[in-house]
Enzyme design. Sequence first.
Site, PDB file in Angstrom:
ATOM      1  CD  GLU A  60      -1.877  -2.373   1.227  1.00 20.94           C
ATOM      2  OE1 GLU A  60      -0.605  -2.543   1.925  1.00 20.94           O
ATOM      3  OE2 GLU A  60      -2.461  -3.260   1.312  1.00 20.94           O
ATOM      4  CG  HIS A 129      -9.703  -7.312   8.355  1.00 25.46           C
ATOM      5  ND1 HIS A 129      -8.991  -7.499   9.015  1.00 25.46           N
ATOM      6  CD2 HIS A 129      -9.238  -7.131   6.881  1.00 25.46           C
ATOM      7  CE1 HIS A 129      -7.852  -8.241   8.656  1.00 25.46           C
ATOM      8  NE2 HIS A 129      -8.258  -7.544   7.172  1.00 25.46           N
TER       9      HIS A 129
END
Length: 324
Positions: A60, A129
């Site tokens: 990322e 998450h």
Amino acid sequence: MAILTYREALNRAMVEEMEKDPLIYLMGEEVGHYQGAYKVSQGMLDRFGEERVIDTPISENGFAGIGVGSAMVGLRPIIEFMTWNFSLVAIDQIINSAAKMNYMSGGQFPMPIVFRGAGGAGGRLGAQHSQAFESWYAHCPGLKVVCPATPKDAYGLLKSSIRDNNPTIFIESEVLYGSKGEVPEQEYTIPLGLGEIKRKGTDITLVTWSRALGFAEEAAAILEKEGISVEIVDLRSLRPLDENLIYESVKKTNRALVVEEGWPVAGFGAQIAYLIQKNAFAYLDHPVERVTQMDVPMSYAANLERMSLPNATRVADTIREMLQ
């Protein structure tokens, strides 16, 4: 009027913009051959090829940085995070590079980049998450923060975000991708910073955005049967913020409740409560209240996840207390 899912509306917005402007490209994990972790980029690799729909490794910080660099030299990247939970790996590129570049370069480097992907709590995905991060990014000057709740808004707001010359945080609700709604067949955009009254009412103003709009609408339907009229303000974007829409509604109803999916401490709802008491204090008949996620990491267990999140019952109970 076409009926599209939330993900189809996002896909249509990206496809239309990429067809118009060859400088736009999409990059992220699984956006190409897998067609997106949530299938938002379905069909785009076949349409635009591997030079404009680019699969990346799990990196990322790397691909967010490539996006920032390419925006500096004139491209218009759309950077997809598989979920916003993974954006934390790239937060230095977002906060210290994308958000500051135009300011620190004296306007020499506009930053036409969109960071987008799934946010909020999913179905039993656990603490790492299931997090709503819009308050984190809205804290940082230089970023625009957009949180659509409907397919119609998702389409119009994403097109505006792609065309904007500022870095935009576009947070899509993970649980709304399959939701359906009417989307005009003709092209349109929705200006960033323009909220909408989703339901008119007279007894209390309910301010919300993204997935929490559903909790608000469900609570309003319950309370309508009890003779309580709820007005729902969907902010749609947190930066820029449609402050006047909030104030005008509060001046009419004299009460305000903020409903958000995120945690309570330093959440964006606290900023809204501050603004209301500062700018519409004389119109309030009750302190501004908030309904948020519980102040704990999200549980994996389904029953505890339901207890942690805001819901229509908690919203309706809070409104009843405020009207007593």
